[in-house]
Design a protein around this motif. Structure first.
Motif, PDB file in Angstrom:
ATOM      1  N   GLU A  22       0.788  -1.187  -0.018  1.00 26.12           N
ATOM      2  CA  GLU A  22      -0.093   0.122  -0.191  1.00 26.12           C
ATOM      3  C   GLU A  22       0.959   1.193  -0.021  1.00 26.12           C
ATOM      4  O   GLU A  22       1.445   1.667   0.938  1.00 26.12           O
ATOM      5  CB  GLU A  22      -0.849   0.033   1.283  1.00 26.12           C
ATOM      6  N   ASP A  70      -5.404   3.139  -1.736  1.00 29.31           N
ATOM      7  CA  ASP A  70      -6.212   3.966  -0.942  1.00 29.31           C
ATOM      8  C   ASP A  70      -6.296   5.339  -1.090  1.00 29.31           C
ATOM      9  O   ASP A  70      -5.530   6.092  -1.434  1.00 29.31           O
ATOM     10  CB  ASP A  70      -5.253   4.119   0.535  1.00 29.31           C
ATOM     11  N   HIS A  88      -4.976   8.517   0.636  1.00 30.43           N
ATOM     12  CA  HIS A  88      -3.372   8.698   0.430  1.00 30.43           C
ATOM     13  C   HIS A  88      -3.290   9.104  -0.998  1.00 30.43           C
ATOM     14  O   HIS A  88      -2.533  10.047  -1.198  1.00 30.43           O
ATOM     15  CB  HIS A  88      -2.672   7.344   0.453  1.00 30.43           C
ATOM     16  N   HIS A 127      -8.868   1.175  -0.924  1.00 24.21           N
ATOM     17  CA  HIS A 127      -9.450   1.598   0.533  1.00 24.21           C
ATOM     18  C   HIS A 127     -10.369   2.856  -0.275  1.00 24.21           C
ATOM     19  O   HIS A 127      -9.731   3.840  -0.673  1.00 24.21           O
ATOM     20  CB  HIS A 127      -8.478   1.991   1.446  1.00 24.21           C
ATOM     21  N   ARG A 149     -10.621  11.540   4.580  1.00 22.30           N
ATOM     22  CA  ARG A 149     -10.551  10.256   5.448  1.00 22.30           C
ATOM     23  C   ARG A 149     -11.848  10.038   5.956  1.00 22.30           C
ATOM     24  O   ARG A 149     -11.999   8.994   7.058  1.00 22.30           O
ATOM     25  CB  ARG A 149      -9.461   9.996   6.172  1.00 22.30           C
ATOM     26  N   GLU A 172     -11.995   2.137   4.897  1.00 22.07           N
ATOM     27  CA  GLU A 172     -10.946   2.303   5.832  1.00 22.07           C
ATOM     28  C   GLU A 172     -11.206   3.795   6.133  1.00 22.07           C
ATOM     29  O   GLU A 172     -10.332   4.650   5.566  1.00 22.07           O
ATOM     30  CB  GLU A 172      -9.603   2.041   5.320  1.00 22.07           C
TER      31      GLU A 172
HETATM   32 MN    MN Z   1      -5.247   2.160   3.781  1.00 20.75          MN
END
Ligand code: MN
Ligand code: LER
Length: 271
Positions: A153, A186, A189, A212, A218, A247
């Motif tokens: 990741e 993700d 990110h 993700h 987030r 997530e």
């Molecule tokens: Mn993640």
């Protein structure tokens, strides 16, 4: 594409981006009630995970295990695959290998995120990347024995300076002997590091192994400002059939984050 939601069993990760916390039974029941296809579990270690309980929860609710995180190796035990101490690197690989075996028994991949560590001190950046590649080449065949992949990741710049972008991940995977290492993309990110999330997913193509599903801040998708439709179009274009796994921070609470996620999932991936 299928839906998944995270369950953390790591008290030390408190404040982290996981929707359900501390309770496999309740987390699986809520995931199933909301119509999720799978759960992604973050155990404290393989040994501390009640595998029989996990199997019975999944079976009872017709859920799958989407993936299993290894980050507790860093959060709890300060293990990293690129630590300067050989003994710490070896223990980090053992910690991950045990999770590969547990996750693999459910047909699920293990995730290497924070266990990649960071490049620092007297050793070169290249040396840290070499340690990471060596670890992936040692661990991936174990995942292959279970018929699964191993996920690396990319993390944003505030969490690592090794594999920060999808391009870093693609380059690393290209240097490996193992053929079953894929990327965990993700979206949180990526929102920090990538110029264009959809274009980047398009370029990564078949290397995208897991996603993700998170918004810019987030939080659950829809509680931030990432435009999701070009991302979903890109995932369709590359033929991605894996999980969109939430997530995300449990904000304003776990239940609302979960409800918002499944509503967004259905809006993005109509039945
Ligand atoms: Mn993640
Ligand atoms: C793990 O999947 C991740 O994204 C890291 O930021 C650890 O929280």
């Amino acid at each position: 594409m299928r839906s998944a939601i995270t369950i953390s069993l790591v008290p030390e990760a408190s404040g982290g981006p996981f929707v359900f916390w501390h309770d496999l039974v309740a987390g699986c029941a809520q995931a199933a009630e909301l119509g999720f296809n799978a759960v992604e579990v973050f155990p404290r270690s393989a040994a501390e995970l009640d595998v029989t309980l996990l199997r019975s929860c999944l079976d009872r609710h017709g859920l799958k295990l989407a993936a299993m995180g290894t980050g507790a190796g860093w959060v709890v035990q300060k293990l990293r695959l690129t630590d300067h101490e050989e003994t710490v690197r070896r223990r980090a690989r053992e910690f991950i290998r045990e999770i590969i075996d547990v996750a693999g028994s459910f047909g699920a991949p293990a995730i290497i995120g924070s266990m990649q560590g960071r490049s620092e001190g007297t050793f070169s950046h290249e040396q840290h990347l070499a340690w990471l590649a060596e670890a992936l080449d040692e661990l991936a065949p174990r995942a292959a024995e279970h018929g699964t992949t191993l996920l690396i990741e990319p993390l944003n710049r505030y969490e690592t300076n090794l594999i920060k972008s999808v391009a870093d991940g693609v380059k690393l995977i290209g240097s490996l002997k193992a053929g079953n290492v894929k990327l965990l993309c993700d979206l949180f990110h990526m929102n920090i590091e990538e110029r264009d999330i959809a274009a980047t997913l398009n370029e990564a193509g078949p290397l995208v192994g897991h996603v993700h599903f998170a918004d810019s801040n987030r939080r659950a998708v829809g509680f931030g400002h990432t435009p999701m439709s070009p991302i979903i179009s890109a995932l369709r274009r590359i033929g991605y059939e894996g999980y969109l796994s939430a997530e995300v921070l449990p904000l304003p609470d776990s239940n609302e984050a979960a409800q918002q996620t499944i509503a967004s999932f259905h809006a993005c991936v109509p039945k």
